[in-house]
Design a protein around this motif. Structure first.
Motif, short mmCIF file in Angstrom:
data_model
loop_
_atom_site.label_atom_id
_atom_site.label_comp_id
_atom_site.label_asym_id
_atom_site.label_seq_id
_atom_site.Cartn_x
_atom_site.Cartn_y
_atom_site.Cartn_z
N ASP A 62 0.85 -1.19 0.00
CA ASP A 62 0.00 0.00 0.00
C ASP A 62 0.89 1.24 0.00
O ASP A 62 1.39 1.67 1.04
CB ASP A 62 -0.93 0.03 1.22
N ASN B 107 -0.22 4.13 -1.25
CA ASN B 107 -1.15 5.25 -1.42
C ASN B 107 -0.66 6.44 -0.59
O ASN B 107 -0.54 6.33 0.62
CB ASN B 107 -2.53 4.78 -0.93
N ARG C 171 4.95 4.93 4.56
CA ARG C 171 4.54 3.72 3.84
C ARG C 171 5.68 3.19 2.96
O ARG C 171 5.88 1.98 2.85
CB ARG C 171 3.29 4.00 2.98
N HIS D 209 -1.81 0.61 -5.24
CA HIS D 209 -2.79 1.56 -5.79
C HIS D 209 -2.40 2.98 -5.38
O HIS D 209 -1.61 3.17 -4.45
CB HIS D 209 -4.20 1.24 -5.30
N ARG E 113 -8.07 7.42 -6.28
CA ARG E 113 -9.23 6.77 -6.87
C ARG E 113 -9.58 7.51 -8.16
O ARG E 113 -9.37 8.73 -8.22
CB ARG E 113 -10.45 6.85 -5.92
N ARG F 179 -5.52 0.42 -9.61
CA ARG F 179 -6.89 0.96 -9.76
C ARG F 179 -7.14 1.49 -11.18
O ARG F 179 -8.23 1.93 -11.49
CB ARG F 179 -7.15 2.03 -8.71
N SER G 6 -2.95 -1.79 5.45
CA SER G 6 -3.74 -0.56 5.48
C SER G 6 -4.82 -0.51 4.41
O SER G 6 -5.66 0.39 4.41
CB SER G 6 -2.83 0.66 5.39
N ALA G 7 -4.83 -1.49 3.49
CA ALA G 7 -5.91 -1.56 2.50
C ALA G 7 -6.74 -2.82 2.72
O ALA G 7 -7.64 -3.14 1.92
CB ALA G 7 -5.32 -1.56 1.08
N HIS H 198 -9.11 -3.62 4.48
CA HIS H 198 -10.57 -3.52 4.69
C HIS H 198 -11.31 -3.44 3.36
O HIS H 198 -12.54 -3.42 3.35
CB HIS H 198 -10.91 -2.31 5.56
N ARG H 199 -10.58 -3.40 2.24
CA ARG H 199 -11.22 -3.31 0.93
C ARG H 199 -11.31 -4.69 0.27
O ARG H 199 -10.33 -5.45 0.29
CB ARG H 199 -10.40 -2.39 0.02
N GLY I 76 -8.18 3.81 7.75
CA GLY I 76 -9.45 3.10 7.88
C GLY I 76 -9.30 1.69 8.45
O GLY I 76 -10.12 1.23 9.26
O1 LIG Z 1 -4.84 5.07 2.27
C1 LIG Z 1 -5.59 4.19 2.71
O2 LIG Z 1 -6.20 4.27 3.80
C2 LIG Z 1 -5.69 2.90 1.94
O3 LIG Z 1 -4.73 2.87 0.94
C3 LIG Z 1 -7.08 2.69 1.37
O4 LIG Z 1 -7.36 3.67 0.42
P1 LIG Z 1 -8.88 3.95 -0.03
O5 LIG Z 1 -9.55 4.55 1.18
O6 LIG Z 1 -8.80 4.88 -1.20
O7 LIG Z 1 -9.50 2.64 -0.39
#
Ligand SMILES: O=C(O)[C@H](O)COP(=O)(O)O
Ligand SMILES: Nc1ncnc2c1ncn2[C@@H]1O[C@H](COP(=O)(O)OP(=O)(O)OP(=O)(O)O)[C@@H](O)[C@H]1O
Length: 405
Positions: free
Chosen positions: A19, A21, A34, A57, A60, A114, A150-151, A153-154, A381
């Protein structure tokens, strides 16, 4: 539990979900924890002569942060200390050719996952496992490593599709985040457990307080949630001045919960006794909460007396969990609450977890040593969900992948 990279056979072709992101400012990807954390997993795998193909990813679709991962490859490469090749393709011919050419110990980062339309719809693992994306990539690998706690939950294809069709292992980040963030539910502590809650997302922290009242002995409140609880306790704060949008909507959405939580769990809740704001001369000023008859200032931190009280509670604790900042620490004038509490935690030898992507930034911003905390989470999250005991689908799949073997 799940299998970890300690259990991997030698010289595997690995598909590794990270992750990365990150914040993006003026199109530029910002380096952050990260990268350094995932770099440890990637380096370890490359040094063990695995072929390492990373998936990650960014943003979005439709958002400014939805950019290519080409810059991420450069930043990751600096942290790993080895070249990270990048290919601007997720699973097509170009990606497949680059994967085939990889030698043991080499690292490749595929394009922002993504950008592949199979990735984002939240679907069952079985459906994702038969998507074109997963079916195109999976046969190229011996095993799948998920390091993207950290991802987790998706229910996205790269997180839940591969563990059904490849032997699946947890990376180092996955392992350490899982252990620390579930500690509040799984570990036995001998002394008081304290949770410091603040930040701007009041709905999240109220949910955490509601879910954890039997595990946490006392909650120390600050930030927006802290002011909303002061409002519920009868103080004339916790609403927006002028055209602000931090308080009134969250009050409307959570008012009943806040009032119930305060009535039922008031003994466990410690509220600020003073608050800080910017005076007319721009300097920090403080006011005791009892002296506020009407909110005329924007309160941006808790005051010195509150920091002392919270510090004392922390020193008596056996474990401290942090979610959200006590003030707008990005402005040095309003960092005292957040930094004061973090310093108090750092000075004790209690078990401590600091979570929340924004809040944990205060650690490096104010020169605190990450090693003085048991764990600094890189999850947002997923951290909240772990604290409230909600399942994380991608973690559950790693566990069931182990049971299947
Ligand atoms: O940054 C985050 O919390 C995770 O990478 C999840 O990203 P998302 O909330 O865009 O799914
Ligand atoms: N009184 C306040 N008014 C406005 N902002 C505040 C106040 N107190 C804290 N904050 C802000 O809260 C932010 C941190 O908490 P926030 O709820 O955004 O996220 P987090 O839990 O750290 O991270 P994540 O985004 O991963 O959930 C800080 O950026 C800080 O400026």
């Amino acid at each position: 539990m799940f299998r970890t990279i300690d259990d991997l056979p030698a010289e595997q072709r690995l598909l590794v979900r990270l992750d990365l992101n990150s914040p993006v400012e003026d199109g530029e990807v910002q380096d952050n924890r990260r990268f350094s954390r995932h770099a440890r997993t990637v380096r370890e795998l490359a040094e063990a002569d695995h072929r390492v193909v990373c998936l990650a990813h960014q943003g979005r679709p439709g958002r400014d942060t939805f950019v290519s991962l080409s810059q991420h490859a450069e930043v990751l490469s600096e942290h790993v200390g080895r070249e990270v090749e990048f290919v601007a393709d997720t699973h097509g011919e170009e990606a497949q050719a680059a994967i085939e050419e990889l030698e043991p110990g080499e690292i490749l980062l595929l394009e922002n996952v993504r950008m592949c339309e199979d990735e984002l719809p939240e679907k069952d693992p079985e459906t994702h496992a038969t998507s074109e994306f997963v079916e195109a990539l999976a046969p190229r690998f011996d095993a799948y490593v998920n390091d993207a706690y950290s991802a987790a939950h998706r229910k996205h294809a790269s997180l839940v599709g591969f563990p059904l069709v490849l032997p699946a292992y947890a990376g180092r980040v996955m392992e350490s985040e899982y252990e620390a963030n579930t500690a509040i539910a799984t570990r036995e502590f001998t002394g008081p457990v304290t949770m410091v809650v603040g930040g701007t997302k009041a709905t999240d922290v109220i949910g955490v307080m509601d879910a954890l009242d039997d595990r946490v002995d006392r909650f120390c409140l600050g930030g927006v949630a802290g002011e909303l609880f002061l409002r519920a306790a009868g103080h004339d704060v916790g609403y927006d001045l002028d055209d602000g949008d931090l308080y009134d909507d969250q009050w409307a959405d959570n008012r009943e919960t806040i009032q119930r939580v305060l009535a039922e769990k008031g003994d466990q809740i410690t509220l600020a006794v003073d608050l800080a704001y910017a005076a007319d001369d721009g300097e920090r000023a403080e006011v005791p909460v009892d002296e506020i008859d009407e909110k005329t200032e924007e309160f941006l931190d808790v005051g010195a007396e509150t920091v002392d009280r919270y510090g004392e509670l922390i020193r008596e604790s056996d474990a401290v969990f942090v979610k959200g900042a006590l003030g707008v620490f990005e402005d040095e004038r309003f960092a005292d609450g957040t930094v004061g509490v973090l310093e108090a935690i750092a000075e004790t030898d209690c078990f401590s977890v600091v979570g929340g992507g924004d809040t944990s930034r205060a650690i490096e911003l104010y020169g605190l040593d990450e090693d003085d905390f048991s764990h600094v989470s890189i999850a947002g999250g997923a951290y909240i969900r772990a604290l409230t005991g909600e399942p994380l689908p991608a973690v559950e799949l790693l566990q069931s992948a182990r049971n299947r073997e």
